[in-house]
Design an enzyme around this catalytic site. Structure first.
Site, mmCIF file in Angstrom:
data_model
loop_
_atom_site.group_PDB
_atom_site.id
_atom_site.type_symbol
_atom_site.label_atom_id
_atom_site.label_comp_id
_atom_site.label_asym_id
_atom_site.label_seq_id
_atom_site.Cartn_x
_atom_site.Cartn_y
_atom_site.Cartn_z
ATOM 1 N N ASN A 116 -9.044 13.336 34.202
ATOM 2 C CA ASN A 116 -9.313 13.021 32.800
ATOM 3 C C ASN A 116 -8.944 11.595 32.431
ATOM 4 O O ASN A 116 -8.843 11.277 31.243
ATOM 5 C CB ASN A 116 -8.571 14.010 31.895
ATOM 6 C CG ASN A 116 -9.212 15.385 31.932
ATOM 7 O OD1 ASN A 116 -10.427 15.515 31.834
ATOM 8 N ND2 ASN A 116 -8.402 16.409 32.114
ATOM 9 N N LYS B 260 -13.399 14.338 44.038
ATOM 10 C CA LYS B 260 -13.143 15.392 43.048
ATOM 11 C C LYS B 260 -12.840 16.710 43.755
ATOM 12 O O LYS B 260 -11.954 17.462 43.333
ATOM 13 C CB LYS B 260 -14.328 15.538 42.098
ATOM 14 C CG LYS B 260 -14.069 16.566 41.014
ATOM 15 C CD LYS B 260 -15.011 16.489 39.831
ATOM 16 C CE LYS B 260 -14.593 17.499 38.755
ATOM 17 N NZ LYS B 260 -15.499 17.519 37.605
ATOM 18 N N LYS C 181 -16.181 23.770 35.943
ATOM 19 C CA LYS C 181 -15.972 23.796 34.493
ATOM 20 C C LYS C 181 -17.300 23.993 33.775
ATOM 21 O O LYS C 181 -18.278 23.289 34.055
ATOM 22 C CB LYS C 181 -15.348 22.491 34.018
ATOM 23 C CG LYS C 181 -13.878 22.388 34.285
ATOM 24 C CD LYS C 181 -13.328 21.171 33.558
ATOM 25 C CE LYS C 181 -11.843 21.017 33.779
ATOM 26 N NZ LYS C 181 -11.321 19.874 33.016
ATOM 27 N N HIS D 84 -21.178 10.199 26.969
ATOM 28 C CA HIS D 84 -19.851 10.583 27.455
ATOM 29 C C HIS D 84 -19.277 9.526 28.404
ATOM 30 O O HIS D 84 -18.118 9.105 28.268
ATOM 31 C CB HIS D 84 -19.947 11.941 28.160
ATOM 32 C CG HIS D 84 -18.677 12.390 28.807
ATOM 33 N ND1 HIS D 84 -17.560 12.734 28.076
ATOM 34 C CD2 HIS D 84 -18.334 12.547 30.112
ATOM 35 C CE1 HIS D 84 -16.584 13.089 28.906
ATOM 36 N NE2 HIS D 84 -17.032 12.987 30.143
ATOM 37 N N HIS E 247 -10.393 10.041 29.363
ATOM 38 C CA HIS E 247 -11.076 11.073 28.596
ATOM 39 C C HIS E 247 -10.424 11.343 27.242
ATOM 40 O O HIS E 247 -11.107 11.750 26.310
ATOM 41 C CB HIS E 247 -11.156 12.381 29.395
ATOM 42 C CG HIS E 247 -12.232 12.357 30.436
ATOM 43 N ND1 HIS E 247 -12.274 11.434 31.451
ATOM 44 C CD2 HIS E 247 -13.333 13.157 30.615
ATOM 45 C CE1 HIS E 247 -13.344 11.655 32.217
ATOM 46 N NE2 HIS E 247 -13.995 12.695 31.736
ATOM 47 N N ARG F 86 -5.123 18.155 38.831
ATOM 48 C CA ARG F 86 -6.485 18.031 38.316
ATOM 49 C C ARG F 86 -6.585 17.218 37.037
ATOM 50 O O ARG F 86 -7.625 16.624 36.744
ATOM 51 C CB ARG F 86 -7.047 19.440 38.087
ATOM 52 C CG ARG F 86 -8.502 19.415 37.710
ATOM 53 C CD ARG F 86 -9.112 20.789 37.813
ATOM 54 N NE ARG F 86 -10.477 20.734 37.334
ATOM 55 C CZ ARG F 86 -11.393 21.621 37.600
ATOM 56 N NH1 ARG F 86 -11.089 22.655 38.336
ATOM 57 N NH2 ARG F 86 -12.603 21.486 37.140
ATOM 58 N N HIS G 210 -12.786 11.057 24.353
ATOM 59 C CA HIS G 210 -13.149 12.177 23.478
ATOM 60 C C HIS G 210 -12.948 11.808 22.006
ATOM 61 O O HIS G 210 -13.727 12.213 21.147
ATOM 62 C CB HIS G 210 -12.317 13.422 23.814
ATOM 63 C CG HIS G 210 -12.813 14.167 25.015
ATOM 64 N ND1 HIS G 210 -12.117 15.219 25.558
ATOM 65 C CD2 HIS G 210 -13.923 14.031 25.759
ATOM 66 C CE1 HIS G 210 -12.779 15.683 26.607
ATOM 67 N NE2 HIS G 210 -13.877 14.978 26.754
ATOM 68 N N ARG H 179 -21.147 39.675 31.883
ATOM 69 C CA ARG H 179 -19.813 39.359 32.431
ATOM 70 C C ARG H 179 -19.879 38.615 33.761
ATOM 71 O O ARG H 179 -18.921 38.659 34.537
ATOM 72 C CB ARG H 179 -18.954 40.618 32.575
ATOM 73 C CG ARG H 179 -18.672 41.305 31.249
ATOM 74 C CD ARG H 179 -17.543 42.286 31.325
ATOM 75 N NE ARG H 179 -17.530 43.103 30.121
ATOM 76 C CZ ARG H 179 -18.200 44.240 29.980
ATOM 77 N NH1 ARG H 179 -18.913 44.703 30.980
ATOM 78 N NH2 ARG H 179 -18.138 44.913 28.857
ATOM 79 N N GLU I 160 -17.898 7.251 35.615
ATOM 80 C CA GLU I 160 -17.199 8.346 36.306
ATOM 81 C C GLU I 160 -17.012 8.024 37.785
ATOM 82 O O GLU I 160 -16.018 8.406 38.384
ATOM 83 C CB GLU I 160 -17.960 9.672 36.145
ATOM 84 C CG GLU I 160 -18.007 10.216 34.728
ATOM 85 C CD GLU I 160 -16.738 10.996 34.325
ATOM 86 O OE1 GLU I 160 -15.877 11.256 35.188
ATOM 87 O OE2 GLU I 160 -16.631 11.325 33.132
ATOM 88 N N GLU J 239 -6.514 23.699 36.985
ATOM 89 C CA GLU J 239 -5.943 22.671 36.123
ATOM 90 C C GLU J 239 -4.503 22.934 35.709
ATOM 91 O O GLU J 239 -4.145 22.853 34.551
ATOM 92 C CB GLU J 239 -6.822 22.499 34.873
ATOM 93 C CG GLU J 239 -6.528 21.223 34.141
ATOM 94 C CD GLU J 239 -7.765 20.727 33.396
ATOM 95 O OE1 GLU J 239 -7.628 19.734 32.702
ATOM 96 O OE2 GLU J 239 -8.851 21.318 33.544
#
Lengths: 365, 365
Positions: free
Chosen positions: A245, A227, A143, A265, A248, A241, A252, A121, A185, A237
């Site tokens: 993206n 960032k 993330k 990517h 993206h 935020r 994606h 955990r 990026e 987010e």
């Protein structure tokens, strides 16, 4: 510390951490003070291990350091590979006082961070990103996660590192496509929020492509700072935020269509940013000159400017429908109000999106 | 609300939530205000679904409710089964605004909570625990997770629910072994922190075993309140919270030895608490009379008082060595300083632990 080095502090209250950026840091910096217990497990892959595992292990004097070497590639960013980390931790009886160390690119960083978020955990972790893309993207934001056959990064957690170490020398060993992918990026930060940085990039792209250390440290520092500003406003987010993206959602779709790992990517994001800029132009936000600047800066970075030839507008629409940004079924996109100012919106005519898709897809379904 | 009903608020600042406890609540209470978006996915198993899925679905008027039915049993508390939840969420295109609803016992609660913690890096969830054990254990604390072949609950997250609904009527449909197993955890709260509650249990065990609703609501309320007090002090298990693991280190060893699901968790914890009390007695903390009270209250709850006949002291020592509470290799146990006061310590002679193990293990290896 070497001459060319800077430290950026990501300010998250009691979870704040430093990003150490410099030439030749790996092997010279001592990271042991960031390991709270006596033990650490370095997670890396079979490409990176022969290059940097020994130096990374030496960065933790006085600690007992184990390692696990995973297969290399986005297609291994799944539960089965993640479980190899848990196997290693349990076989070697690491307790919840252990620290995981991610040594590699974005895939290693995402999986190691997620393993750290979930093992017993939650245990601590340290990032040593070795690709430009992971240095400017995964270093900030917390993330972590893995892919699911039905969607990228669908399973994960927010988990912040204790420290991030970025050695610009690691870029020298990257395959040629990785540098442009990382620059995509970097360019993104200029486009969404930093017009002055965009101009700096237009002036310094040649130095970056020749791996000039001074330029590279500057580009990484400014990218991470941008960032960090955005994430400080919106850690989980809820709103701002989402501008990170840019490109993206289109990107994606390209990655899913081609199978994870066929396009890098950053390559997919680069083409996706151009598509977002094209739509922004059709909506009257950007001028034709603005759009041309976007084309030129992506081109000077060595990025592809078109999606796969066999991808249709319907492929894009279908694959974009599962994006995490969507709210109650409506497609939301990051668009550019101007160069250096992004906006997240679902308020655009579908017709305009279809025009953009038709412009970029040579084959009509 | 029915006559026999109480509400307990778990105070965790901006993540505070209510526990609704009562007879006949399922089907009569309206939970739709706890679903922030328009959609929910109920996660349950093939045993619980025919009994309560329809009533649970009716608890969310005005919401679009999907469901996924998992196989029943602790042996399915693994990644493969967890992935069935992700498959359902992605196939039905649930976004990050969705709410997961756990309808079932502890296994369903742990897996659904972990799926909610990880799906798109975190969505909301609601718990409807249907076994006494899950009602008094999983309702408070936010622990979620799955098992790994090398250890129980080794992979998971802390994730708090929006609301917990406990309908005491669900206990009427449980297999006979489940009630004693749940009572073991109820007794635990008396032993670790609430001497008055322990006396109440000694007086009311017959009423609880006959499923008297007034007694049951009281026992659940006091158990959850005790756990909430402990968790409020120590949400992420730095210190005090470890006392909630009374009997669990011995118990986990029994469960791992016999294979998950052969012994019920509560049964193993019951025997484990007796072993911890025995060791506490050998260390001079408890009197022989105290120990006898522990024996009697566990017996009156219908719990087993001995570990499996084929389990040796060495089996215990080997399996207890991987416990999450251990620090830097030293075995830490929850012991009883007195009845109603627990302590977490690794400060005891190994000899005394071996005496306890020898007393409970008929076979010597």
């Amino acid at each position: 510390m070497p001459d060319v080095a800077r430290t950026l502090t990501v300010d998250l209250g009691d979870r704040s951490y430093p990003i150490l950026i410099g030439q030749g840091l790996l092997g010279s910096a001592d990271l042991s003070s960031y390991v709270k217990g006596d033990r650490a497990l370095i997670v890396t892959n079979e490409t990176v291990a022969p290059l940097y595992l020994e130096r990374a292990t030496g960065s933790f004097p006085g600690k007992a350091v184990d390692s696990v070497v995973l297969p290399d590639g986005e297609r291994y960013k799944n539960w089965e590979t993640l479980n190899l980390i848990f196997d290693a931790l349990l076989e070697k009886r690491h307790t919840r006082k252990t620290t995981l160390v991610a040594l590699g690119g974005g895939v290693i960083g995402d999986m190691t961070g997620f393993a750290a978020a979930c093992y017993q955990r939650g245990v601590q972790f340290i990032q040593i990103p070795t690709t430009l893309l992971s240095q400017v993207d995964s270093s900030v934001g917390g993330k972590t996660g893995i892919n699911h056959p039905l969607g990228k990064n669908m399973i994960g957690a927010f988990h912040q590192p204790e420290v991030v170490l970025i050695d610009t020398d690691t870029q020298g060993s990257l395959p040629p496509r990785e540098l442009p992918a990382g620059l995509a990026e970097v360019i993104k930060y200029g486009l969404i929020r930093e017009p002055a940085f965009l101009e700096w990039l237009e002036d310094n792209m040649a130095a970056l492509r020749s791996l000039d250390a001074v330029a590279m440290v500057e580009a990484i520092y400014r990218s991470c700072a941008c960032k960090a500003d955005v994430v400080a406003v919106d850690e989980k987010e809820g709103g701002l935020r989402a501008i990170l993206n840019l490109g993206h959602t289109f990107g994606h779709a390209i990655e899913t269509f081609t199978g994870y790992g066929t396009w890098l990517h950053g390559e997919a994001v680069g083409t996706g940013m151009l598509m977002a800029a094209d739509l922004s132009c059709r909506l009257g936000y950007l001028s034709a000159d603005d759009l041309e600047r976007v084309v030129r800066v992506l081109q000077s970075a060595g990025l592809p400017l078109e999606p796969p030839a066999d991808m249709t507008p319907e492929d894009f629409l279908r694959l974009m429908a599962v994006d995490k940004k969507n709210v109650d079924g409506a497609l939301r996109l990051v668009l550019l109000e101007s160069l250096g100012k992004a906006v997240v919106t679902s308020d655009f005519p579908t017709q305009k999106l279809e025009e953009t898709l038709a412009r970029f897809c040579s084959r009509v379904s």
